[in-house]
Enzyme design. Structure first.
Site, short mmCIF file in Angstrom:
data_model
loop_
_atom_site.label_atom_id
_atom_site.label_comp_id
_atom_site.label_asym_id
_atom_site.label_seq_id
_atom_site.Cartn_x
_atom_site.Cartn_y
_atom_site.Cartn_z
N PRO A 1 -41.13 2.69 -5.16
CA PRO A 1 -42.00 3.49 -5.73
C PRO A 1 -41.40 5.08 -6.16
CG PRO A 1 -42.73 3.58 -3.95
CD PRO A 1 -41.97 2.03 -3.72
N ARG B 1 -42.19 7.22 -9.28
CA ARG B 1 -42.70 8.53 -9.86
C ARG B 1 -44.21 8.23 -9.91
NH1 ARG B 1 -42.68 8.45 -15.32
NH2 ARG B 1 -41.21 6.78 -15.77
N TYR C 1 -39.40 10.03 -24.45
CA TYR C 1 -39.98 9.28 -24.54
C TYR C 1 -41.17 9.82 -25.30
CZ TYR C 1 -37.56 9.06 -19.76
OH TYR C 1 -36.62 9.35 -19.33
N CYS D 1 -33.86 26.25 -28.72
CA CYS D 1 -33.09 25.78 -29.69
C CYS D 1 -33.62 24.33 -30.76
CB CYS D 1 -31.82 26.79 -29.92
SG CYS D 1 -32.39 28.58 -29.54
C1 LIG Z 1 -35.84 3.86 -11.29
C2 LIG Z 1 -35.59 2.78 -10.45
C3 LIG Z 1 -37.19 2.71 -9.45
C4 LIG Z 1 -38.56 3.67 -9.43
O1 LIG Z 1 -39.29 2.99 -11.12
P1 LIG Z 1 -41.05 4.32 -10.74
O2 LIG Z 1 -41.29 4.12 -12.38
O3 LIG Z 1 -39.63 5.82 -10.90
O4 LIG Z 1 -41.64 4.06 -10.02
C5 LIG Z 1 -37.34 1.39 -9.06
N1 LIG Z 1 -36.41 0.58 -8.54
C6 LIG Z 1 -35.45 0.84 -9.19
C7 LIG Z 1 -34.13 -0.13 -8.99
C8 LIG Z 1 -35.10 1.85 -10.86
O5 LIG Z 1 -34.11 1.49 -11.19
#
Ligand SMILES: *Cc1c(COP(=O)(O)O)cnc(C)c1O
Length: 442
Positions: free
Chosen positions: A291, A293, A334, A361
């Site tokens: 995890p 985010r 996004y 800008c």
């Molecule tokens: C970005 C990524 C994550 C984390 O993703 P989240 O959406 O931030 O939880 C985990 N593993 C890999 C391989 C990623 O590229």
């Protein structure tokens, strides 16, 4: 507006986080300011671990540090006993400088350079997640040349893509990441890795998307990956002992977002692993999740000062803040959505609809469209929530704006964890060629 973690409205009618009045924080540290709710981050780390402990599986929770990488954050994650994902020498260096145990670091990325691989080998990184044949060969050679044999996983694309409420299961996944399962690339990669010197293949990795609100996509991916474990066991008499199912667990940016709890994701993953491995007569592997985010996203709030405003009669009112896409590129990248309140007048009725513009800008530099707020005036403090992930880590110096400071707040105490860039910092790497140093105009 939804109040995350320790956030509350205090007696003065102001937003408080970690026992700190955000208006005081803005005054003390300036704006824009990233405010991180330390207790909330720790609670989420513990919730993931606790959920796994209840499943009886061996596990690792690896924080994906690309979401927010800094010394203090890496240290916090180390203290909480998590593992750590890095995708560059820079993220690895940050973790190492924070004293993060290198054996708990996993090195990811679809184009790790020879220098980065060398650096990671020298540091003794715990595991490499190999993305492609070029890397497999390169890493094998480099490790073998150093007399090392390093633990690896292979990243596979199981043909599942999950975003928010939906997942798509496709035969052939078009992605820059990993070895494709459907076309047979994954099997060739397993076969190749098993006879590559310098690496020891311990299992597979998949990551199916981000901001995911359901568990079905994970179950489908786990089933497809388990088939490869069975095939490897039958074909080569090799039983992998680890399985990494990636990250992507969603958070609540706006009211429509309805994420599951950490334990719901973990339980669904654990159940899928147990049943998919049991039907194939395979032992449960150690399960790794990543995890990013969901560990820091909702724990971060950005404080801005409101400056100019503009009303186009019959069309819209804009208010502008002292940051924008330079500290939060997500809305521009996004169309990401956020909630916000006036931190200094948090109880006042939201009677106006305004759109929040950044100061860069670019017409696309808008943070929030059609936000309900009390009538905002210049010098009000606007607090935008859920800015903990992919904000500071994606921040830029566009328009030569200094990147903001960040603080950890907890129990009424605020500690600076990233200082604000100064104007001097902005030209730190600039050079004037000698032939241009004659006095201008002479
Ligand atoms: C970005 C990524 C994550 C984390 O993703 P989240 O959406 O931030 O939880 C985990 N593993 C890999 C391989 C990623 O590229």
């Amino acid at each position: 507006m939804y109040l995350h973690g320790t956030s509350r409205i205090n007696e003065k009618g102001r937003l408080e986080i970690g026992g700190c009045d955000t208006v005081d924080l803005a005054e003390q540290f300036g704006t824009p300011l990233y405010v991180y709710d330390e207790e909330m981050i720790r609670d989420i780390c513990r919730a993931y671990k606790q959920a796994f402990a209840e499943t009886g599986l061996r596990y690792q929770v690896a924080y994906a540090s690309k979401a927010f990488s800094s010394l203090a954050m890496c240290r916090l994650v180390a203290e909480e006993g998590l593992s750590l994902d890095v995708v560059s020498a820079g993220e690895l260096f940050t973790a190492a400088q924070a004293g993060f145990p290198v054996e708990r670091i996993h090195f990811h990325g679809n184009n790790k350079s020879p220098d980065e691989l060398d650096y990671a080998l020298q540091m003794g990184v715990g595991e490499f997640v190999v993305d492609n044949f070029y890397e497999l060969n390169l890493l094998g050679q480099l490790a073998f040349g150093r007399g090392q044999t390093v633990p690896i996983l292979l990243r596979v694309t199981p043909g599942v893509e999950a975003h928010t409420h939906e997942y798509i299961s496709t035969g052939q996944q078009d992605s820059k990441f990993g070895f494709d399962v459907a076309s047979g690339q994954a099997k060739i990669a397993i076969e190749t890795a098993l006879r590559t010197k310098g690496v020891k293949l311990g299992g597979l990795h998949s990551h199916i998307g981000s901001q995911i609100f359901e568990t079905e996509g994970f179950a489908v991916a786990i089933s497809r990956v388990a088939e490869l474990y069975e095939w490897t066991s039958q074909e080569f008499a090799v039983n992998f002992d680890r399985l990494n199912v990636g990250g992507g667990f969603g958070i609540r940016y706006i009211a429509e977002d309805q994420p599951l709890r950490p334990k719901d994701y973990v339980r669904a993953i654990a159940d899928a692993v147990k049943s998919e491995f049991a039907v194939r007569g395979l032992d449960d592997p150690e399960v790794i999740i990543e995890p990013g985010r969901s560990i820091v996203g909702a724990a971060g709030t950005t404080l801005y000062t409101v400056g100019s405003s503009k009303t186009i009669p019959g069309i819209r009112k804009y208010i502008a803040v002292d940051g924008g896409m330079s500290d939060n590129p997500r809305p521009a990248l996004y169309q990401a959505e956020h909630e916000a309140i006036l931190a200094n007048r948090a109880r006042e009725a939201a009677e106006e609809t305004v759109s929040v513009a950044g100061k860069c800008c670019e017409s696309g530099d808008m943070l929030i469209w059609d936000l309900q707020l009390p009538p905002a005036e210049s010098s009000d403090i606007l607090a935008v929530t859920c800015t903990g992930a992919y904000n500071y880590s994606m921040a830029s110096n566009y328009n030569r704006l200094p990147r903001p400071a960040a603080v950890f707040v907890k129990n009424g105490r605020a500690d600076l964890i990233i200082r604000r860039e100064t104007l001097e910092d902005l030209i730190r790497n600039d050079l004037l060629p000698e032939r241009m140093t004659a006095e201008v105009g002479k």
